[in-house]
Design a protein around this motif. Sequence first.
Motif, PDB file in Angstrom:
ATOM      1  N   TRP A  26       0.858  -1.173   0.000  1.00  0.00           N
ATOM      2  CA  TRP A  26       0.000   0.000   0.000  1.00  0.00           C
ATOM      3  C   TRP A  26       0.895   1.225   0.000  1.00  0.00           C
ATOM      4  O   TRP A  26       1.677   1.432   0.953  1.00  0.00           O
ATOM      5  CB  TRP A  26      -0.900  -0.048   1.234  1.00  0.00           C
ATOM      6  CG  TRP A  26      -1.763  -1.252   1.172  1.00  0.00           C
ATOM      7  CD1 TRP A  26      -2.962  -1.354   0.534  1.00  0.00           C
ATOM      8  CD2 TRP A  26      -1.496  -2.553   1.715  1.00  0.00           C
ATOM      9  NE1 TRP A  26      -3.446  -2.640   0.648  1.00  0.00           N
ATOM     10  CE2 TRP A  26      -2.583  -3.386   1.363  1.00  0.00           C
ATOM     11  CE3 TRP A  26      -0.441  -3.101   2.442  1.00  0.00           C
ATOM     12  CZ2 TRP A  26      -2.637  -4.731   1.728  1.00  0.00           C
ATOM     13  CZ3 TRP A  26      -0.516  -4.436   2.808  1.00  0.00           C
ATOM     14  CH2 TRP A  26      -1.595  -5.230   2.461  1.00  0.00           C
ATOM     15  N   PRO A  27       0.803   2.047  -1.045  1.00  0.00           N
ATOM     16  CA  PRO A  27       1.801   3.105  -1.262  1.00  0.00           C
ATOM     17  C   PRO A  27       1.892   4.097  -0.101  1.00  0.00           C
ATOM     18  O   PRO A  27       2.961   4.612   0.166  1.00  0.00           O
ATOM     19  CB  PRO A  27       1.323   3.813  -2.530  1.00  0.00           C
ATOM     20  CG  PRO A  27       0.204   3.026  -3.072  1.00  0.00           C
ATOM     21  CD  PRO A  27      -0.238   2.019  -2.073  1.00  0.00           C
ATOM     22  N   ASN A  28       0.760   4.354   0.585  1.00  0.00           N
ATOM     23  CA  ASN A  28       0.846   5.391   1.618  1.00  0.00           C
ATOM     24  C   ASN A  28       1.093   4.816   3.015  1.00  0.00           C
ATOM     25  O   ASN A  28       1.032   5.541   3.991  1.00  0.00           O
ATOM     26  CB  ASN A  28      -0.417   6.257   1.603  1.00  0.00           C
ATOM     27  CG  ASN A  28      -1.666   5.421   1.780  1.00  0.00           C
ATOM     28  OD1 ASN A  28      -1.603   4.194   1.677  1.00  0.00           O
ATOM     29  ND2 ASN A  28      -2.778   6.051   2.058  1.00  0.00           N
ATOM     30  N   LEU A  29       1.368   3.529   3.090  1.00  0.00           N
ATOM     31  CA  LEU A  29       1.746   2.942   4.369  1.00  0.00           C
ATOM     32  C   LEU A  29       3.264   2.757   4.405  1.00  0.00           C
ATOM     33  O   LEU A  29       3.873   2.494   3.375  1.00  0.00           O
ATOM     34  CB  LEU A  29       1.087   1.566   4.531  1.00  0.00           C
ATOM     35  CG  LEU A  29      -0.150   1.453   5.409  1.00  0.00           C
ATOM     36  CD1 LEU A  29      -1.215   2.437   4.969  1.00  0.00           C
ATOM     37  CD2 LEU A  29      -0.708   0.048   5.368  1.00  0.00           C
ATOM     38  N   THR A  30       3.858   2.874   5.579  1.00  0.00           N
ATOM     39  CA  THR A  30       5.284   2.567   5.682  1.00  0.00           C
ATOM     40  C   THR A  30       5.445   1.056   5.721  1.00  0.00           C
ATOM     41  O   THR A  30       4.478   0.322   5.942  1.00  0.00           O
ATOM     42  CB  THR A  30       5.889   3.158   6.967  1.00  0.00           C
ATOM     43  OG1 THR A  30       5.273   2.519   8.079  1.00  0.00           O
ATOM     44  CG2 THR A  30       5.681   4.654   7.053  1.00  0.00           C
ATOM     45  N   GLY A  47       6.872  -0.653   8.004  1.00  0.00           N
ATOM     46  CA  GLY A  47       6.533  -1.101   9.363  1.00  0.00           C
ATOM     47  C   GLY A  47       5.036  -1.246   9.547  1.00  0.00           C
ATOM     48  O   GLY A  47       4.556  -2.215  10.150  1.00  0.00           O
ATOM     49  N   GLU A  48       4.273  -0.306   9.002  1.00  0.00           N
ATOM     50  CA  GLU A  48       2.816  -0.369   9.127  1.00  0.00           C
ATOM     51  C   GLU A  48       2.247  -1.552   8.348  1.00  0.00           C
ATOM     52  O   GLU A  48       1.331  -2.228   8.813  1.00  0.00           O
ATOM     53  CB  GLU A  48       2.191   0.934   8.633  1.00  0.00           C
ATOM     54  CG  GLU A  48       2.382   2.093   9.597  1.00  0.00           C
ATOM     55  CD  GLU A  48       1.840   3.406   9.036  1.00  0.00           C
ATOM     56  OE1 GLU A  48       1.099   4.087   9.742  1.00  0.00           O
ATOM     57  OE2 GLU A  48       2.171   3.727   7.874  1.00  0.00           O
ATOM     58  N   PRO A  84      11.950   0.372   8.515  1.00  0.00           N
ATOM     59  CA  PRO A  84      10.484   0.293   8.471  1.00  0.00           C
ATOM     60  C   PRO A  84       9.792   1.645   8.382  1.00  0.00           C
ATOM     61  O   PRO A  84       8.572   1.698   8.287  1.00  0.00           O
ATOM     62  CB  PRO A  84      10.150  -0.380   9.806  1.00  0.00           C
ATOM     63  CG  PRO A  84      11.233   0.069  10.721  1.00  0.00           C
ATOM     64  CD  PRO A  84      12.462   0.261   9.885  1.00  0.00           C
ATOM     65  N   THR A  85      10.538   2.743   8.420  1.00  0.00           N
ATOM     66  CA  THR A  85       9.876   4.047   8.464  1.00  0.00           C
ATOM     67  C   THR A  85       9.647   4.628   7.081  1.00  0.00           C
ATOM     68  O   THR A  85       9.076   5.698   6.941  1.00  0.00           O
ATOM     69  CB  THR A  85      10.700   5.057   9.285  1.00  0.00           C
ATOM     70  OG1 THR A  85      11.939   5.259   8.615  1.00  0.00           O
ATOM     71  CG2 THR A  85      10.939   4.554  10.683  1.00  0.00           C
ATOM     72  N   LYS A 139       7.996   5.041   3.374  1.00  0.00           N
ATOM     73  CA  LYS A 139       6.734   4.744   2.690  1.00  0.00           C
ATOM     74  C   LYS A 139       6.988   3.659   1.650  1.00  0.00           C
ATOM     75  O   LYS A 139       8.031   3.636   0.996  1.00  0.00           O
ATOM     76  CB  LYS A 139       6.210   6.001   1.990  1.00  0.00           C
ATOM     77  CG  LYS A 139       5.825   7.108   2.950  1.00  0.00           C
ATOM     78  CD  LYS A 139       4.436   6.910   3.494  1.00  0.00           C
ATOM     79  CE  LYS A 139       4.082   8.097   4.381  1.00  0.00           C
ATOM     80  NZ  LYS A 139       2.873   7.895   5.151  1.00  0.00           N
ATOM     81  N   ARG A 162       6.052   3.167  -1.265  1.00  0.00           N
ATOM     82  CA  ARG A 162       6.332   3.487  -2.678  1.00  0.00           C
ATOM     83  C   ARG A 162       7.793   3.805  -2.910  1.00  0.00           C
ATOM     84  O   ARG A 162       8.243   3.796  -4.041  1.00  0.00           O
ATOM     85  CB  ARG A 162       5.439   4.637  -3.150  1.00  0.00           C
ATOM     86  CG  ARG A 162       5.656   5.925  -2.434  1.00  0.00           C
ATOM     87  CD  ARG A 162       4.975   7.085  -3.141  1.00  0.00           C
ATOM     88  NE  ARG A 162       4.780   8.186  -2.200  1.00  0.00           N
ATOM     89  CZ  ARG A 162       3.675   8.383  -1.524  1.00  0.00           C
ATOM     90  NH1 ARG A 162       2.656   7.583  -1.705  1.00  0.00           N
ATOM     91  NH2 ARG A 162       3.580   9.376  -0.683  1.00  0.00           N
TER      92      ARG A 162
END
Lengths: 320, 551
Positions: free
Chosen positions: A90-94, A96-97, A130-131, A133, A135
């Motif tokens: 998911w491009p807008n998740l880091t 880690g997320e 993990p920080t 994004k 993309r």
Amino acid sequence: MTENPIEIVDLHKSFGAVKALDGLNLVVRTGEVAGFLGPNGAGKSTTIRVLLGLQRASSGTARLFGGDVWRDAVALHRRLSYVPGDVSLWPNLTGGEAIDYLTRLHRGSTDPAALKSRKAALLESFELDPTKKARTYSKGNRQKVALVAAFLVDPELYIFDEPTSGLDPLMEAVFTDHVRQVKAAGKAVLLSSHILSEVEKLCDTVTIIRSGRTVESGTIAELRHLTHTSVSALVAHDPSGLARRAGIHDFTSSRAGNMTQVGFSVDNTKMNDVMTALTGLGLHSLTATPPSVEELFMRHYGGTSNNISNGRRGAEVVGR
Amino acid sequence: MSTLTAPQRSMSPQPRASTLTGTGYLLRFTLRRSRVRLTVWAVSLAVFCVYYVVGVAAVYPNAADRQNRAAVMSSPGSVIMGGPGYGLEDYTIGAMFANEMAIWLIVLLATMNILMTTRNTRAEEATGRSELVRALPIGRHAASVAAFLVVVIADAIFVVLGSLLLVSLGDLAVADSVALLTGVMLTALVFAGVTTVTCQLTVHGRAASGLAFAALGASILIRGVGDIQEQHGSWLSWVSPVAWTQQMRPYVDLRLWPLGLSVVAVLVMLSLGAFLSTRRDLGGSLLHTRAGRAHATPALASPLALAFRQQRSALLWWFVGCVMMFAPLGVFLGGDAENILNSIADQNSLTAKIFGDDPLAAFFALMLLHCALAVAVFSIASVLRVKPEEDEGRLGLGLSRSASRSTVLLAQLAVAGFGAVLLLFGGGALALWGGARASGGEADLVTLLQGAGAFALGIAVLITFTAALFAWVPKLTALSWVLFGVVVVDSFFGGLFELPAAVSRISPFWWVGDFPTTPLEPSHMIGLGAVAVLLLSLAVAGFRRRDLTAG
């Protein structure tokens, strides 16, 4: 538990007129790392998608832990981890997320503190930041995100679809290491891969498919036996009779002083006869090289399935 | 030394390499790739023009009828949705077409240009396809220029075909028709230029087109406010590219020089875009992103949370946009609005027919309809975001964990539904009511909320229809936009052209009616709800049984 983690019998899957799977068989037992090989387009990913209940088989059975892969998909997925060959995040998740999200979908009962420290350890061993994004990740880093998410949960079965594509050799070694650990812990692993050294290092059994059909399966030692050994020898007498013997291929000879240097490959099943013949020619020296796994697979990838089942070799023998 | 000269030597036999090398090749490729899309847009817009002209000529056959219409068009509400009011004193078919339709043509053609431009530039870049292309001997600006030329060609097809139809079937003046449509094309091209700029600012095609749409919306609003301030527009109107077409006064007293403003604006935008693109890397943007969090918040633990997380900023912007649109319109209702509306309604029989006994109610109905149409766009687009999730394999990644198919699909629909409700009630009804209260006007909150609720049922049908398409025939999800087109045509022109009832009834909004002018029909509401529930169960059942395209 008596049911095998993966059991596929005579699986068929067609997309319209195209037959993606055409009678595929595959078994993975508990505590076993199973290699899953085949040329591009052979149907490896389709098989895995059917196993994951993302696509529905046209006929045949596909079972995970004895359960129906389509009907019981959600419950079965609690017991496995999957890493695709081309991870899209998911491009807008880091990173880690994404790892946390995927882990939470598993709804495991691990306590959060332990999970967190394991996540930290995995991130460190795979050297993943993990920080960032998703993309901005390279292919290799996206792959690492999926690998961390897969090893973070503690399932009974791991399904890897070319998991190390895009990873550097160092990270490949880290991956190998983790697979050995889960194997030692008695987990089952299905590893689809083109990296034969990886397969040779990790896998107990190998299944080779072509055009949606299983053409070979067994342990690597068993598969080796089906093929041939390269022999190079120095003999005193005229070796021309050898060339016509059954089971001998690619015969070459050259004078070496008053001896003759011969080279050929021999079907392992005819080894005894050939050795007797060689001794009869006044054998001076001998080197025999077992087939590399690479040679083994190249043969299967390149030839047709008929060639293989007859134990005959295709014309194109691939050297080292 | 030789290593340095070798590449030069190998380049020399080739033609001069520039940043535009390969534009023609890319242009042909893009035209081929989007030929169906372009043709459908351009031809349907041209047909729409002539359909309007022929229809209007039938509905208003003589000058007296048209003068009644002219009186309606001088009200502020009509000015916002129409034009600066040239030719109202002698309202010919042509003047009517220019005054009332130009803005719609601009909106639609600009929409096509914006979508087409992002699709062929930023979206290509985001998926990594343009990396393949740029590794070939293709110039740096070739893709952007080719994308622009594609919309120029599509727009030109519209101008040529539209003019031919207007002159032949519509019986309108040649020079004015060609000039008006050319003006529409140039204004729409300004927004293609704006998109070229916004594509340099953001990483995602969606964000780039969102910014361009915001510019389009602002231009429409600015032009409307300017034209309300003064008949034939104030200085404020001229700030907006929309005015540059409307101020040509076609079919009244044609002047061509406003076209020049559009041409200049296009050139400025393209140069700015080209300049900005040299300041960034392929795949990068000028607006930089910071490092994010290493751990997800505890809430991000379900497909619903993820779907909301992915759409929350889009929803926020939609909400802000709705409030900014409808609160000022509510303000308009303050004080003596009822008197103004009444006096308009009293002018003649036709306006009385349009506004009915209760002009205020008619105004509310119109505002709620506009709000509902905007929300419909949001809702359909929101549901369709699930498609790239599937095609790019992320849906499969989630499903390979313990998420069920129904959970994943319902999560997506829940976000669309929640957004629709928030926008309808908060951004529409409450904003109108708040605006009216702020200026001391009368607005019944309960009535507004009832209206919003009725439209929410209509939108539920649109959402579940889109979901059912996705579940059963994912290749045909574009049909949901066709249904939206039917809704728009029926809402605005259904009464005017007396569309066949069979067509009107396809539109969920037809069943909502024009509350509060006429009361809500309970059976219609139950019917809409039942259809939505039926489509929802169809969607879930369909999605549970089909193969995923990727995973």
